[in-house]
Motif scaffolding. Structure first.
Motif, PDB file in Angstrom:
ATOM      1  N   ARG A   1     -10.555 -63.170 -27.361  1.00  0.00           N
ATOM      2  CA  ARG A   1     -11.967 -62.827 -27.197  1.00  0.00           C
ATOM      3  C   ARG A   1     -12.871 -63.982 -27.648  1.00  0.00           C
ATOM      4  O   ARG A   1     -13.871 -64.305 -26.993  1.00  0.00           O
ATOM      5  N   ASP A   2     -12.506 -64.632 -28.752  1.00  0.00           N
ATOM      6  CA  ASP A   2     -13.309 -65.753 -29.235  1.00  0.00           C
ATOM      7  C   ASP A   2     -13.262 -66.939 -28.268  1.00  0.00           C
ATOM      8  O   ASP A   2     -14.262 -67.636 -28.079  1.00  0.00           O
ATOM      9  N   THR A   3     -12.109 -67.158 -27.649  1.00  0.00           N
ATOM     10  CA  THR A   3     -11.987 -68.225 -26.656  1.00  0.00           C
ATOM     11  C   THR A   3     -12.890 -67.940 -25.466  1.00  0.00           C
ATOM     12  O   THR A   3     -13.579 -68.836 -24.951  1.00  0.00           O
ATOM     13  N   ARG A   4     -12.881 -66.708 -25.017  1.00  0.00           N
ATOM     14  CA  ARG A   4     -13.764 -66.311 -23.914  1.00  0.00           C
ATOM     15  C   ARG A   4     -15.230 -66.508 -24.291  1.00  0.00           C
ATOM     16  O   ARG A   4     -16.026 -67.042 -23.510  1.00  0.00           O
ATOM     17  N   ASP A   5     -15.594 -66.105 -25.494  1.00  0.00           N
ATOM     18  CA  ASP A   5     -16.974 -66.268 -25.942  1.00  0.00           C
ATOM     19  C   ASP A   5     -17.375 -67.734 -25.979  1.00  0.00           C
ATOM     20  O   ASP A   5     -18.520 -68.087 -25.666  1.00  0.00           O
ATOM     21  N   PHE A   6     -16.429 -68.605 -26.351  1.00  0.00           N
ATOM     22  CA  PHE A   6     -16.731 -70.035 -26.384  1.00  0.00           C
ATOM     23  C   PHE A   6     -17.001 -70.565 -24.977  1.00  0.00           C
ATOM     24  O   PHE A   6     -17.958 -71.315 -24.767  1.00  0.00           O
ATOM     25  N   LEU A   7     -16.158 -70.201 -24.020  1.00  0.00           N
ATOM     26  CA  LEU A   7     -16.359 -70.647 -22.640  1.00  0.00           C
ATOM     27  C   LEU A   7     -17.714 -70.188 -22.104  1.00  0.00           C
ATOM     28  O   LEU A   7     -18.408 -70.926 -21.401  1.00  0.00           O
ATOM     29  N   ILE A   8     -18.086 -68.971 -22.440  1.00  0.00           N
ATOM     30  CA  ILE A   8     -19.373 -68.438 -22.007  1.00  0.00           C
ATOM     31  C   ILE A   8     -20.516 -69.228 -22.636  1.00  0.00           C
ATOM     32  O   ILE A   8     -21.463 -69.651 -21.959  1.00  0.00           O
ATOM     33  N   ALA A   9     -20.439 -69.445 -23.947  1.00  0.00           N
ATOM     34  CA  ALA A   9     -21.508 -70.151 -24.652  1.00  0.00           C
ATOM     35  C   ALA A   9     -21.628 -71.602 -24.209  1.00  0.00           C
ATOM     36  O   ALA A   9     -22.725 -72.169 -24.203  1.00  0.00           O
ATOM     37  N   ALA A  10     -20.496 -72.219 -23.825  1.00  0.00           N
ATOM     38  CA  ALA A  10     -20.500 -73.635 -23.461  1.00  0.00           C
ATOM     39  C   ALA A  10     -20.873 -73.897 -22.011  1.00  0.00           C
ATOM     40  O   ALA A  10     -21.301 -75.008 -21.676  1.00  0.00           O
TER      41      ALA A  10
END
Length: 301
Positions: free
Chosen positions: A103-112
């Motif tokens: 989930r944190d990896t997904r959130d990073f891709l979204i934020a970046a």
């Protein structure tokens, strides 16, 4: 003519720390064509899109139809395209730990790559806040490009950003396609998450030809290392990025100011723009690397 810019990327290879142990970080240049650790060819397992491509229209994209004529027309919108695999206990880590890291990896891709503030050139703080604060080497190497971008220190290796004085998004939608997988890591009590996503970003000029829409395409590949916080010096709820890679299509090959600069119809070709056209929508292979200093054309956007 639209260009492809296969960006050299920093690859941050990390041995997560035993308590009070020293950090070892090795950085090397690489390209999207590289293999992942242990010779794993991530691209070789990519699902191939076999559906017929949309016919190229006589008219190009517009504000009303920014993905007209693009294979991305049938891709998912934004974050909906980042679908995570079902978590399971792996590599000595509990299911909940793996699930949280996915989930944190997904959130990073979204934020970046999808966050409106990031796209309009603001500091991608939401993405930076997801990186483990113990990884000062990576954070320092991202702070420098954001503060003083250059060819050597380029924030576009990690973040999708446009100059707000030059272009604005052509609508609220970014098209996304890719995959996330995970496997047990080499070290006991660790897991590697592999994320490979392509983002199709339509923009229009701020002032001149405001109705003219073009697309920049960014392919991002991340390897996130997940470790047991009871054994290693890692911060729960944060990610440790072991590798990151990028391929950028239809952006300037000669401007290094920290922003994507797409080519519009009628723009003069950049010096050195030559070589075979590359198709940014082909995800089944890694493609070919332009020669150093070459600004290879793109077959379509």
């Amino acid at each position: 003519m639209p260009r492809t810019r296969r960006r050299r990327i920093a690859v941050n290879t990390v041995c997560a720390l035993l308590t009070a142990a020293a950090t070892t970080v090795a950085l090397r240049p690489g390209l999207l064509t590289d293999h992942l650790p242990d010779g794993l060819t991530f691209f070789g397992t990519e699902t191939v899109d076999t559906l017929p491509l949309p016919a190229e229209p006589e008219r190009g994209p517009s504000r009303a139809e920014p993905f007209r004529g693009s294979p991305a027309l049938r891709w998912a919108d934004g974050a909906a395209g980042i679908v995570l695999p079902e978590a399971r206990a792996t590599g000595g880590l509990r299911k909940a730990r793996v699930e949280g890291a996915l989930r944190d990896t997904r959130d990073f891709l979204i934020a970046a790559n999808l966050d409106p503030a990031t796209l309009r050139g603001e500091r991608p703080q939401a993405a930076l806040d997801l990186i483990d604060p113990a990884d000062r080497t990576l954070l320092d190497r991202l702070d420098t490009p954001l503060a003083k971008p250059s060819e050597k220190h380029d924030p576009l290796m990690m973040f999708s950003r446009f100059d707000p004085a030059e272009v604005v998004p052509a609508g609220p939608v970014v098209k996304t396609r890719g995959r996330t997988t995970f496997e047990a890591g080499e070290r006991p009590g660790s897991v590697e998450i592999h994320a490979d996503y392509t983002f199709v970003l339509p923009v229009t000029r701020v002032r001149v030809d405001a109705e003219q829409v073009v697309r920049t395409i960014a392919r991002r590949v991340l390897t996130v290392e997940v470790s047991d916080p009871a054994t290693y010096e890692v911060t729960p709820g944060k990610i440790w990025i072991a590798e990151y890679r990028a391929g950028i299509y239809n952006s300037s090959c000669t401007v290094f100011d920290g922003y994507l600069h797409p080519s519009f119809p009628g723009d003069a070709p950049e010096p050195g723009s030559s070589g075979p056209g590359q198709d940014p929508y082909v995800r089944s292979t890694a493609g070919t690397e332009p020669e150093p200093g070459e600004c290879a054309p793109v077959s379509r956007t």
